[in-house]
Scaffold this active site. Structure first.
Site, mmCIF file in Angstrom:
data_model
loop_
_atom_site.group_PDB
_atom_site.id
_atom_site.type_symbol
_atom_site.label_atom_id
_atom_site.label_comp_id
_atom_site.label_asym_id
_atom_site.label_seq_id
_atom_site.Cartn_x
_atom_site.Cartn_y
_atom_site.Cartn_z
ATOM 1 N N GLU A 112 0.770 -1.283 0.094
ATOM 2 C CA GLU A 112 -0.032 0.003 0.058
ATOM 3 C C GLU A 112 0.877 1.341 0.091
ATOM 4 O OE1 GLU A 112 -2.541 1.290 -0.712
ATOM 5 O OE2 GLU A 112 -4.178 0.658 0.439
ATOM 6 N N ASP A 113 0.237 2.328 -0.687
ATOM 7 C CA ASP A 113 1.221 3.424 -0.558
ATOM 8 C C ASP A 113 0.904 4.139 0.962
ATOM 9 O OD1 ASP A 113 -1.654 3.799 -0.874
ATOM 10 O OD2 ASP A 113 -1.442 5.599 -2.260
ATOM 11 N N ARG B 2 -0.317 11.955 -9.184
ATOM 12 C CA ARG B 2 0.295 10.264 -8.988
ATOM 13 C C ARG B 2 1.794 10.508 -9.741
ATOM 14 N NH1 ARG B 2 -3.738 7.368 -6.936
ATOM 15 N NH2 ARG B 2 -5.889 7.193 -8.166
ATOM 16 N N PHE C 218 -1.924 16.561 3.763
ATOM 17 C CA PHE C 218 -2.318 16.247 2.430
ATOM 18 C C PHE C 218 -1.046 16.028 1.384
ATOM 19 C CE2 PHE C 218 -4.847 15.048 -0.934
ATOM 20 C CZ PHE C 218 -5.974 15.013 -0.623
ATOM 21 N N VAL C 219 -0.834 14.692 1.418
ATOM 22 C CA VAL C 219 0.342 14.496 0.403
ATOM 23 C C VAL C 219 -0.333 13.675 -0.705
ATOM 24 C CG1 VAL C 219 2.120 14.280 2.373
ATOM 25 C CG2 VAL C 219 0.691 12.072 1.698
ATOM 26 N N ASP D 211 -4.076 5.294 6.041
ATOM 27 C CA ASP D 211 -4.842 6.610 6.818
ATOM 28 C C ASP D 211 -5.859 6.024 7.881
ATOM 29 O OD1 ASP D 211 -5.401 9.179 6.838
ATOM 30 O OD2 ASP D 211 -6.726 9.265 4.943
#
Ligand code: PRP
Ligand code: MN
Ligand code: MG
Length: 182
Positions: A102-103, A168, A155-156, A106
């Site tokens: 996963e990136d 992206r 917020f990245v 959250d």
């Protein structure tokens, strides 16, 4: 390129740091799986694409690369509780070692739902590697087995991560200017 980067407040993690850290993660993962069964590496679309590519280049044991796409109903900047599988695995994972890629973690909802779903299918193990972790945002207790970077609640975007499907393609992780999403 200028027009694109104009929307970025600051670079949080540059390209070189990403490459270096991902190599370290890969060597830990290589060590962990070296005497184990078949390894199935599962990237979660679309956020994980860059991380998946960079990580798997540095995996030196036999593995297959698979993808799943999940979506959560509801708000756009935040995932809701319901996770729906949009594209499933097209391979049997019974008795296999599964590594979810996963990136970012959250709230934790996506990974919690995925882990549960894959464990039910008889995988031997389901482990998680996440490039980024935003612990402040967690709603569901879930811990990744390997994490690249713990980051603050900003917020990245970039290196796979999007805002409204954009950014992206940036080669670094950056913080988006507030004006873009406010
Ligand atoms: C983002 C991100 C993670 C997930 C994390 O994906 O890539 O997959 O949300 O959020 P959570 O921990 O609160 O569940 P998104 O659903 O935006 O899809 P994308 O990867 O295609 O951008
Ligand atoms: Mn995602
Ligand atoms: Mg997204």
């Amino acid at each position: 390129r200028e027009e694109l980067e104009e929307k970025i407040e600051k670079v949080l993690i540059d390209e070189e740091s990403l490459t270096k850290r991902i190599k370290q993660l890969a060597s830990q993962i290589n060590e962990y799986y070296k005497d184990k069964n078949e390894l199935v590496i599962v990237g979660i679309l679309k956020g994980s694409i860059m991380f998946m590519a960079e990580l798997s280049k540095n995996i030196n044991i036999n593995c297959t690369l698979e993808f799943m796409d999940v979506s959560s109903y509801g708000a756009s900047t935040e995932s809701s509780g319901n996770v729906k599988i949009m594209k499933d695995l097209d391979t049997d994972i019974t008795n296999k070692e599964v590594l979810l890629v996963e990136d970012i973690i959250d709230t934790g909802r996506t990974l919690e739902a995925l882990r549960r779903s894959l464990e039910k299918r008889g995988a031997n193990s389901v482990k998680i590697v996440a490039l980024l972790d935003k612990p402040e945002r967690r709603l569901i207790e879930i811990k990744a087995d390997w994490v690249g970077f713990k980051i603050p609640n900003e917020f990245v975007v970039g290196f796979g991560l999007d805002y409204n499907q954009l950014y992206r393609n940036l080669p670094f992780i950056g913080v988006l200017k507030r004006e873009v999403y406010e």
